[in-house]
Motif scaffolding. Structure first.
Motif, PDB file in Angstrom:
ATOM      1  N   PHE A   1       5.883  10.030   5.304  1.00 10.73           N
ATOM      2  CA  PHE A   1       5.022  10.226   6.705  1.00 10.73           C
ATOM      3  C   PHE A   1       3.484   9.293   7.318  1.00 10.73           C
ATOM      4  O   PHE A   1       2.423   9.654   7.678  1.00 10.73           O
ATOM      5  N   ALA A   2       3.888   8.175   6.954  1.00 15.88           N
ATOM      6  CA  ALA A   2       3.352   7.010   7.141  1.00 15.88           C
ATOM      7  C   ALA A   2       2.925   7.407   8.705  1.00 15.88           C
ATOM      8  O   ALA A   2       1.713   6.895   8.964  1.00 15.88           O
ATOM      9  N   GLN A   3       3.395   7.429   9.696  1.00 13.17           N
ATOM     10  CA  GLN A   3       3.181   6.848  11.355  1.00 13.17           C
ATOM     11  C   GLN A   3       2.104   8.549  11.605  1.00 13.17           C
ATOM     12  O   GLN A   3       2.022   8.093  12.460  1.00 13.17           O
ATOM     13  N   GLY A   4       2.023   9.454  11.071  1.00 15.71           N
ATOM     14  CA  GLY A   4       1.135  10.735  11.041  1.00 15.71           C
ATOM     15  C   GLY A   4       2.403  11.437  10.998  1.00 15.71           C
ATOM     16  O   GLY A   4       3.846  11.858  11.566  1.00 15.71           O
ATOM     17  N   PHE A   5       1.753  12.925  10.542  1.00 15.66           N
ATOM     18  CA  PHE A   5       3.179  14.117  10.038  1.00 15.66           C
ATOM     19  C   PHE A   5       3.576  14.735  11.228  1.00 15.66           C
ATOM     20  O   PHE A   5       4.940  14.713  11.074  1.00 15.66           O
TER      21      PHE A   5
ATOM     22  N   PRO B   1       0.726  -1.142  -0.073  1.00 16.23           N
ATOM     23  CA  PRO B   1       0.258   0.260   0.071  1.00 16.23           C
ATOM     24  C   PRO B   1       1.183   1.937  -0.084  1.00 16.23           C
ATOM     25  O   PRO B   1       1.900   1.902   1.016  1.00 16.23           O
ATOM     26  N   ALA B   2       0.632   1.995  -1.302  1.00 17.04           N
ATOM     27  CA  ALA B   2       1.748   3.908  -0.820  1.00 17.04           C
ATOM     28  C   ALA B   2       1.068   4.086   0.269  1.00 17.04           C
ATOM     29  O   ALA B   2       2.474   4.993   0.692  1.00 17.04           O
ATOM     30  N   THR B   3       0.475   4.667   0.503  1.00 20.78           N
ATOM     31  CA  THR B   3      -0.337   5.780   1.540  1.00 20.78           C
ATOM     32  C   THR B   3       0.355   5.182   2.831  1.00 20.78           C
ATOM     33  O   THR B   3       0.753   5.557   3.829  1.00 20.78           O
ATOM     34  N   GLN B   4       1.196   3.332   2.524  1.00 17.43           N
ATOM     35  CA  GLN B   4       1.759   3.325   4.192  1.00 17.43           C
ATOM     36  C   GLN B   4       3.057   3.117   3.960  1.00 17.43           C
ATOM     37  O   GLN B   4       4.717   3.396   5.398  1.00 17.43           O
ATOM     38  N   TYR B   5       3.792   2.193   2.739  1.00 14.82           N
ATOM     39  CA  TYR B   5       5.120   1.803   2.694  1.00 14.82           C
ATOM     40  C   TYR B   5       5.463   2.815   2.896  1.00 14.82           C
ATOM     41  O   TYR B   5       7.005   3.166   1.642  1.00 14.82           O
TER      42      TYR B   5
ATOM     43  N   HIS C   1      -0.131  11.670  19.549  1.00 15.64           N
ATOM     44  CA  HIS C   1      -0.304  11.633  17.994  1.00 15.64           C
ATOM     45  C   HIS C   1       0.950  13.109  17.888  1.00 15.64           C
ATOM     46  O   HIS C   1       1.374  13.868  16.911  1.00 15.64           O
ATOM     47  N   ILE C   2       1.389  13.776  18.815  1.00 14.39           N
ATOM     48  CA  ILE C   2       2.031  15.226  18.873  1.00 14.39           C
ATOM     49  C   ILE C   2       3.862  14.524  19.622  1.00 14.39           C
ATOM     50  O   ILE C   2       3.324  14.024  21.334  1.00 14.39           O
ATOM     51  N   ASP C   3       4.819  15.182  19.314  1.00  9.86           N
ATOM     52  CA  ASP C   3       5.482  14.603  19.814  1.00  9.86           C
ATOM     53  C   ASP C   3       5.775  15.837  20.861  1.00  9.86           C
ATOM     54  O   ASP C   3       5.977  17.404  20.739  1.00  9.86           O
TER      55      ASP C   3
END
Length: 460
Positions: free
Chosen positions: A218-222, A210-214, A432-434
């Motif tokens: 920013f697949a883990q979240g922007f 899957p392109a959106t994941q691999y 989702h915020i580092d």
């Protein structure tokens, strides 16, 4: 594992042992050990820098994350490359010309011993986490190829790391790093090309995954992936191991040449590891992700070559751990022991203290790695780099480029606030915020207030 595998492993270990012994002959003083003498060429400097950064996280850890998220795993090595470019463009000249050998020394003249000591302590914490990461990577590598317990694997890593860094110091890190870099890039690069070829070309990966994941950076979240990049950029610019390497260059020209070499080479090892991780996901989806790279080497390359590559990975992990351990030892010795414990320590005593510190510190990191303080190799690496960068980056910039503009009280407060922000943010901010963003923001806010008040002529 067959006898031929072990022949390949033995060949590399004998070579590296010879380099380590030769390195030790060049260490006569504490300055030789820590890099205080400027007599290294571009190859030695690049070898020490790459040897510290390109270890288990850049290879095994990158393949581990790529197994699940593909190119999102590239931020570790790509961010380091970006950090090296910025180092060469803006920071190399003032750092090199300052004559320092440790990051805290950048702060000593400008902000005093108190700020330098705080920097040394916080940097040591970040380095400590980084060494744990290398031990975790090494345990994953050894237990993936040999049926031994994690405890025995950790003991092997402990002894090898001590051998390389204690006897060779910065010379050991540089020479071993240079030889290791050549072998590592040849071996992992070959495996990356092999993975692409066996899968049928680059296009087959995008068709099968899957392109959106691999194929999404920013697949883990922007926010998460942007923080990963920021961690590596700021961490590279403020990490003792890399600065300690570049200041050993014979002159500034060679220093910059080595830095730009690192900027080109470091991201490349990440791409090869990513394709190996994705290949293993497609063909061996049930394998432990942390074992993706070593298992690929075992299954897909001839035994002798596999032994050479696996041993090189082991040396990469050992070399990276050794380089970071040396950096910790140098900071603690120069900025804590020689300042607060024994100001009159002779050269030989300082050298002995440096080596003893490494022996004890490595023992503690091995124990924590065995106990399993973290499960994601890259996740722990980002934490290590982000913690250091958030605390030290902005104060380092003001010390180098805005001398005399901010009083030490604000610097001290900014470091404490940044450390609090990084740690507390882990519990207070949404997942989702580092928390690194909070640490950097607090540091920038306090330093900005300090600059404005000084600019307006106010008292601290």
């Amino acid at each position: 594992m067959t006898g031929t595998h072990f022949v390949g492993i033995a060949m590399v270990l004998v070579l590296m042992s010879a380099v380590g012994i030769y390195s030790g002959k060049n260490v006569k003083t504490a300055a030789d050990f820590a890099g205080g003498t400027r007599n290294a060429g571009a190859g030695m400097v690049a070898g020490a820098a790459i040897g510290s950064l390109v270890g288990g996280a850049s290879t095994i850890g990158t393949a581990q994350l790529a197994f699940s998220y593909g190119f999102s795993a590239w931020w570790f090595t790509l961010g380091s490359g970006i950090g090296c470019i910025l180092m060469g463009l803006f920071f190399a000249k003032p750092i090199y010309n300052s004559g320092i050998t440790t990051v805290p020394q950048i702060f000593t003249d400008e902000y005093g011993e108190g700020v330098a000591t705080l920097t040394a302590l916080f940097s040591a914490v970040g380095n400590f986490i980084s060494v744990i990461v290398q031990i975790m990577s090494g345990i994953a590598l050894i237990t993936a190829i040999v049926d031994i317990s994690p405890v025995l694997a950790a003991l092997i890593l402990y002894l090898l790391t001590i051998f390389y860094v204690v006897f060779g110091g910065i010379w050991g890190a540089g020479l071993v790093g240079l030889v290791k870099t050549i072998l590592l890039y040849a071996g992992v690069g070959l495996c990356g090309l092999l993975a692409i070829r066996m899968q049928g070309g680059l296009s087959t990966f995008s068709q099968a995954l899957p392109a959106t994941q691999y194929f999404n950076m920013f697949a883990q979240g922007f926010s998460i992936d942007l923080a990963s990049c920021l961690s590596m950029v700021l961490g590279t610019l403020t990490t003792q191991a890399y600065i300690q390497a570049i200041v050993t260059a014979k002159n500034l020209k060679l220093c910059k040449r080595a830095i730009y070499t690192c900027a080109v080479l470091i991201p490349m090892i990440g791409i090869a590891s990513i394709y190996i991780g994705m290949y293993m996901k497609l063909n061996y989806p049930d394998v432990n992700a942390a074992f993706a790279l070593p298992q690929f080497v075992l299954m897909k390359t001839p035994p002798l070559l596999a032994g050479i590559i696996l041993a090189t990975l082991l040396v990469a992990i050992v070399g990276s751990g050794a380089g970071v351990s040396l950096a910790m030892s140098t900071m603690v010795t120069k900025n804590i022991y020689s300042v607060y414990i024994d100001k009159n320590a002779g050269d030989q005593k300082t050298l002995l203290i440096s080596r003893l510190f490494i022996v004890v510190m490595l023992g503690v990191t091995v124990l924590l790695a065995i106990l399993g303080v973290g499960d994601s190799i890259l996740g722990m690496s980002y934490l290590s780099m982000g913690f250091r960068g958030a605390i030290a980056f902005i104060p380092m910039c003001t010390a180098l480029f805005l001398p005399g503009r901010i009083k030490r009280g604000y610097v001290f407060a900014s470091m404490l606030a940044a450390a609090f922000g990084v740690v507390a943010g882990k519990f207070l901010l949404p997942a989702h915020i580092d928390s690194q963003f909070l640490g950097v923001a607090l540091s920038a806010l306090i330093m900005g207030i300090g600059w404005l008040r000084r600019h307006q002529g106010a008292s601290p």
